[in-house]
Design an enzyme around this catalytic site. Structure first.
Site, mmCIF file in Angstrom:
data_model
loop_
_atom_site.group_PDB
_atom_site.id
_atom_site.type_symbol
_atom_site.label_atom_id
_atom_site.label_comp_id
_atom_site.label_asym_id
_atom_site.label_seq_id
_atom_site.Cartn_x
_atom_site.Cartn_y
_atom_site.Cartn_z
ATOM 1 N N ALA A 260 20.748 119.092 32.904
ATOM 2 C CA ALA A 260 20.037 120.316 33.250
ATOM 3 C C ALA A 260 20.633 120.897 34.519
ATOM 4 O O ALA A 260 21.449 120.256 35.179
ATOM 5 C CB ALA A 260 18.558 120.006 33.481
ATOM 6 N N MET A 261 20.207 122.122 34.851
ATOM 7 C CA MET A 261 20.776 122.786 36.026
ATOM 8 C C MET A 261 19.700 123.555 36.772
ATOM 9 O O MET A 261 18.922 124.307 36.190
ATOM 10 C CB MET A 261 21.909 123.722 35.572
ATOM 11 C CG MET A 261 22.557 124.522 36.683
ATOM 12 S SD MET A 261 23.390 123.450 37.887
ATOM 13 C CE MET A 261 23.169 124.444 39.360
ATOM 14 N N ASN A 263 19.372 126.181 38.699
ATOM 15 C CA ASN A 263 19.502 127.582 39.131
ATOM 16 C C ASN A 263 18.189 128.125 39.678
ATOM 17 O O ASN A 263 17.127 127.895 39.125
ATOM 18 C CB ASN A 263 19.902 128.451 37.939
ATOM 19 C CG ASN A 263 20.987 127.829 37.117
ATOM 20 O OD1 ASN A 263 22.073 127.566 37.603
ATOM 21 N ND2 ASN A 263 20.680 127.537 35.857
ATOM 22 N N HIS A 295 13.393 116.278 38.754
ATOM 23 C CA HIS A 295 14.651 116.357 39.509
ATOM 24 C C HIS A 295 15.055 117.821 39.764
ATOM 25 O O HIS A 295 15.325 118.216 40.894
ATOM 26 C CB HIS A 295 15.754 115.614 38.750
ATOM 27 C CG HIS A 295 17.088 115.609 39.421
ATOM 28 N ND1 HIS A 295 17.553 114.561 40.158
ATOM 29 C CD2 HIS A 295 18.070 116.546 39.461
ATOM 30 C CE1 HIS A 295 18.754 114.837 40.649
ATOM 31 N NE2 HIS A 295 19.096 116.047 40.228
ATOM 32 N N GLU A 296 15.084 118.616 38.719
ATOM 33 C CA GLU A 296 15.518 120.013 38.875
ATOM 34 C C GLU A 296 14.527 120.784 39.748
ATOM 35 O O GLU A 296 14.920 121.605 40.561
ATOM 36 C CB GLU A 296 15.697 120.710 37.529
ATOM 37 C CG GLU A 296 16.643 120.019 36.546
ATOM 38 C CD GLU A 296 17.968 119.565 37.132
ATOM 39 O OE1 GLU A 296 18.491 120.230 38.041
ATOM 40 O OE2 GLU A 296 18.493 118.526 36.690
ATOM 41 N N HIS A 299 15.050 120.046 43.412
ATOM 42 C CA HIS A 299 16.225 120.726 43.965
ATOM 43 C C HIS A 299 15.861 122.047 44.638
ATOM 44 O O HIS A 299 16.621 122.548 45.462
ATOM 45 C CB HIS A 299 17.241 121.035 42.855
ATOM 46 C CG HIS A 299 18.295 119.980 42.670
ATOM 47 N ND1 HIS A 299 18.942 119.382 43.716
ATOM 48 C CD2 HIS A 299 18.836 119.448 41.545
ATOM 49 C CE1 HIS A 299 19.834 118.510 43.247
ATOM 50 N NE2 HIS A 299 19.788 118.527 41.932
ATOM 51 N N GLU A 318 22.343 115.730 45.836
ATOM 52 C CA GLU A 318 22.116 114.910 44.640
ATOM 53 C C GLU A 318 21.545 113.531 44.963
ATOM 54 O O GLU A 318 20.603 113.083 44.318
ATOM 55 C CB GLU A 318 23.400 114.795 43.801
ATOM 56 C CG GLU A 318 23.872 116.127 43.203
ATOM 57 C CD GLU A 318 22.829 116.833 42.351
ATOM 58 O OE1 GLU A 318 21.809 116.223 42.002
ATOM 59 O OE2 GLU A 318 23.040 118.033 42.038
HETATM 60 N N1 B3K Z 1 23.328 120.049 39.670
HETATM 61 C C1 B3K Z 1 23.479 119.848 38.251
HETATM 62 C C2 B3K Z 1 24.768 119.219 37.854
HETATM 63 C C3 B3K Z 1 25.916 120.146 37.763
HETATM 64 C C4 B3K Z 1 27.084 119.459 37.145
HETATM 65 C C5 B3K Z 1 28.324 120.286 37.189
HETATM 66 N N2 B3K Z 1 29.396 119.688 36.460
HETATM 67 C C6 B3K Z 1 22.357 119.056 37.692
HETATM 68 C C7 B3K Z 1 21.617 118.204 38.626
HETATM 69 O O1 B3K Z 1 22.128 117.289 39.235
HETATM 70 O O2 B3K Z 1 20.458 118.456 38.799
HETATM 71 ZN ZN ZN Z 2 20.720 117.117 40.744
#
Ligand code: B3K
Ligand code: ZN
Length: 854
Positions: A260-261, A263, A295-296, A299, A318
């Protein structure tokens, strides 16, 4: 090819305060107009160099004046504009082809929906930009697309405008008030079902929560939505951190390179980590969803509000965010079991990474392709490093450090040093020695010796730490190790936290009797421990230690001793019998399971292949496989009645994802695995498979059949395939089981699987379900004597490199550690790697393969 170095960091010469992006979406020719407000840091005119890859540049204008083509220079990776004024507005027009984007980085299509992935350096595949995390800008995004085909047009921040155009297209505008680096940009356009919810923050602000999923899947997003609410509340309660926008959106897509990401305001998730219901998802799937949604979300503060100065600092966000999600999961479920899971990850994948050609500190010093450094070292060892700070400073001290970190750095792009400084200053504690964890790679070895002096009534522990050289670093220094111990004596346990700061140190304790030391309780530092325990001492720890992780670990150590003994027996051609005391311990556990059934299940499970393999400098593959299989067989035979008794005593109730039930199912499936080794439990298997109301219990049957090569395997598998053929997420479990069948027939199976109507080389989930499972869960066949397993994977890696380099580069990992195997395998592995290196490889693959051969 030029690697980048941490030591070469320079602050940017220009910054960008505001970005306006206007996308006119079209599958093969999307038109993007990008406008930037630029400011030179020195206040003087100068050359602006923007990053960009695979872009079709249509025009460049500065302050409203279109430039002629000789006023700038375009290379395969840059746009260079000499003589840019100190303050300027730059406008670029760019054409993009999302349909042709199979690398799934930048703007691409997933099942007809547009979506983006920009971290780490994907934004440069959307527009020429200062694509580095220390350039923070306010983004305004316009999306123009066919209103019928794409009802959902999403980007970061708040929706401020939506209008229907005369030509049937819709124009929406999103404004994100928080300055952010380009890697947090996201855009999604598609036709989804949307599950809506809301959350009221502690200070009373209402936040709209929206989950966008494939049509017909709305009900499967409910658990993810509830998980998000739990995460939002937990972060307020634990760290005093509230969400900051009026809307939080999550989109689930099928084509995605990782989990997942994060953003800003618009997370994009692999659908595997959003969609779940009892019929289609296992307890583990539910667990993973809660943890990744958490987790996301976490962030938003650790990553988005405070971000990284440069990519070498990745662990800043991370490592810290993994630590936060682990604490969240522990609070939602069992702390001990969560800790055991984390320990397994470190002892298998992370220790293996340290011992291989890609060894790096949690803050790498040199990188060719950043995507190669989203590793277990940066993430999971990074979380262990944060955990050690938490252990050293205590919960309150750690919270003070976090508060100071946000007070100082909200809205900034900072370094790992800034984080440690905040912890140090908030607690008035010198952490200079601790900082070595950020610079030094490798797994420290901690040797411990004990001595008891009955006359002096003194117990001494002599500890020595030593970190062996790694591929990237020859010299190592002693580290600060928090070592939690317990001393067991006369039915009591006394706990201590020792701080080891030197290569060799002695600790003494006043005692009246000789105690049994429990070392590295809670796995308080990510090291390899060596201490000579007797079998009786290990069993005593397993029974009496206060710390659950230490109890589990004692059994792990016991099994490691059994493996060594069994392999010695293999070499001398004798049969190896498990010690009676161990069998007795298991018999008791089965007759009277502990209150925590999931913990009982863990104790009853023989360590997996990877856990055992990591103990050997040179891995005797087939011997380990044979030893482990022998153990399972013996346990199954000698405790046959007890497995059945325990299995039958655990009733299954109407499914709920709830701790007590999860634990019962876990223990039942352990019993089932063993049961299948002795008798043909056909009836029992059929019964559980047909009558259970959930995927967890059904999959347990299929696994038990696979592990024991049960005759029912084929028919149940084909039933499963029939049932789920239209649901690829579930079908991935079938792909996975098929590819992990430990028999030479698997090689033709692999070919059939790639010809399956639901298989696609373009979809990373499918490729991982087949080939990830093959190398992770089928060691006997992956390491087949004739080298066929290596060849199969190498061919797949090369094929994938042309389609999706990130996926290729992850799949190549098991081939890299050729030095860990016996000479014949070394030759086979080296040969496939050399062939690979002779091809035209992506940077991703080149970095890993060339390192492994150098
Ligand atoms: N930050 C993203 C991971 C991006 C990976 C790029 N190749 C997911 C995470 O760690 O939450
Ligand atoms: Zn992460």
């Amino acid at each position: 090819r030029q690697a980048k170095k941490l030591s070469d960091y320079k602050a940017p010469e220009f910054t960008i305060s505001d970005v306006e992006l206007s996308f006119e979406l079209n599958p093969e020719a999307t038109l993007l107009t990008a406008t930037y407000q630029l400011h030179s840091a020195s206040g003087c005119a100068g050359t602006l160099t923007l990053d960009g890859q695979e872009l079709k540049l249509l025009s460049v204008s500065v302050d409203g004046q279109r430039l002629s083509a000789d006023a700038y220079q375009v290379t395969s990776e840059q746009l260079i504009l000499p003589g840019l004024p100190a303050k300027a507005q730059l406008e670029l027009k760019i054409e993009l082809n999302p349909k042709a984007n199979t690398a799934l980085e930048g703007l691409y299509l997933s099942n007809g929906a547009y979506c983006t992935q920009c971290e780490a350096e994907g934004f440069r595949r959307i527009a020429y930009y200062l694509d580095r995390p220390d350039v923070l800008a306010r983004f305004t995004t316009h999306i123009i697309a066919d209103a019928k085909a794409y009802p959902a047009l999403l980007s970061n921040g708040n929706l401020v405008h939506s209008s229907l155009l005369a030509d049937g297209r819709r124009h929406v505008t999103w404004v994100d008030p928080f300055p952010k680096p380009s890697y947090l940009f996201a855009l999604v356009a598609g036709d989804f079902d949307c599950l809506k919810g809301s959350y009221t923050t502690g200070s009373g602000r209402e936040v709209a929560l929206e989950f966008y999923v494939d049509k017909g899947n709305k009900h499967r997003a409910q658990f993810a939505l509830e998980s998000l609410k739990r995460a939002m509340l937990w972060d307020e309660q634990t760290f005093g951190l509230e969400y900051d926008l009026d809307i939080y959106m999550v989109v689930a897509v099928d084509f995605f390179n990782m989990g997942a990401m994060e953003n800003k305001g618009l997370n994009v998730f692999n659908s595997k980590y959003v969609l779940a219901d009892q019929a289609s998802a296992t307890d583990t799937d539910f667990f993973n969803i809660e943890s990744i949604v958490g987790h996301e979300y976490f962030h938003n503060w650790t990553g988005n509000r405070v971000t990284c100065r440069d990519w070498f600092q990745l662990s800043l966000k991370e490592g810290l965010t993994v630590f936060r999600d682990q604490q969240f999961s522990a609070d939602m479920g069992s702390r001990t079991l969560n800790r055991i899971d984390a320990v397994k990850t470190i002892r298998t994948a992370q220790f293996a990474e340290d011992a291989g050609p890609m060894a790096h500190p949690i803050r790498p010093q040199q990188v060719l392709e950043m995507n190669n450094f989203y590793t277990v070292t940066v993430y999971d060892k990074g979380a262990e490093v944060i955990r050690m700070l938490h252990t050293l400073l205590g919960q309150d001290g750690f919270r003070k450090g976090m508060d100071l970190y946000f007070k100082r750095h909200d809205g900034q792009a900072v370094t790992c040093d800034d984080f440690v400084n905040a912890m140090q200053d908030a607690n008035g504690r010198d952490l200079s020695l601790f900082r070595r964890w950020y610079q030094q790679s490798g797994t420290p070895e901690l040797k411990v010796y004990s001595q008891f002096d009955a006359k002096k009534r003194e117990f001494k522990l002599l500890m020595q730490q030593h970190t062996p050289a790694t591929a990237d670093q020859a010299e190592k220094q002693p580290l600060l190790l928090p070592v939690r111990i317990e001393l067991l004596s006369e039915g009591r346990s006394q706990s201590y936290l020792l701080e080891m700061t030197e290569a060799s140190q002695e600790f003494s304790f006043a005692v009246s009797q000789q105690p049994v030391p429990v070392l590295l309780a809670d796995f308080s530092a990510p090291v390899k421990l060596q201490y000579h325990y007797s079998l009786a001492e290990l069993l005593q720890i397993a029974r009496e230690a206060k710390d659950g992780v230490a109890r589990w670990d004692a059994i792990q150590q016991l099994w490691q001793l059994q493996v060594k003994a069994a392999i010695a027996a293999q070499h001398s051609g004798t049969d190896y019998q498990l010690p009676a005391a161990l069998l007795e311990f298991y018999r008791q556990l089965l007759l009277q399971p502990l209150d925590d059934l999931a913990f009982t299940a863990e104790l009853l499970t023989v360590p997996c292949y990877d856990m055992v393999a990591e103990q050997f400098e040179q891995i005797p593959v087939q011997e380990i496989v044979q030893a482990l299989q022998g153990f399972r067989q013996q346990l199954a035979e000698k405790l046959a009645e007890q497995w059945l008794f325990c299995y039958q005593s655990l009733r299954s109730e109407a499914y709920q994802y709830e701790q007590q039930q999860v634990a019962q199912r876990a223990l039942r499936s352990v019993c089932l695995q063993y049961l299948c080794f002795v008798k043909d439990q056909g009836l029992l298997l059929q019964q559980q498979y047909q009558s259970s109301d959930n995927m967890t219990d059904q999959l347990a049957v299929l696994r038990a059949c696979r592990n024991s090569a049960h005759p029912l395997f084929a028919s149940l598998m084909s039933d499963f395939e029939q049932r789920w053929q239209h649901d690829v997420l579930v079908l991935d479990k079938w792909f996975n089981l098929s590819a992990s069948y430990p028999h030479p027939t698997v090689f033709s199976t692999l070919q059939q699987l790639t010809a399956h109507p639901q298989f696609s080389w373009q979809n990373p989930n499918r490729v991982r379900a087949v080939f990830g499972a093959f190398y992770q869960q089928n060691p006997a066949m992956f390491h087949a004597e004739d080298g066929r397993g290596y060849q199969v994977l190498a061919d797949v890696v090369l094929k994938m490199d042309a389609i999706n380099p990130q996926v290729a580069s992850r799949l190549v990992t098991p081939l890299l550690s050729w030095k860990r195997y016996q000479p014949a395998r070394q030759q086979q592995l080296k040969a496939v790697l050399q062939t690979m290196l002779s091809k035209d490889l992506s940077n991703d693959l080149y970095e890993k393969v060339s390192k492994s051969l150098s």
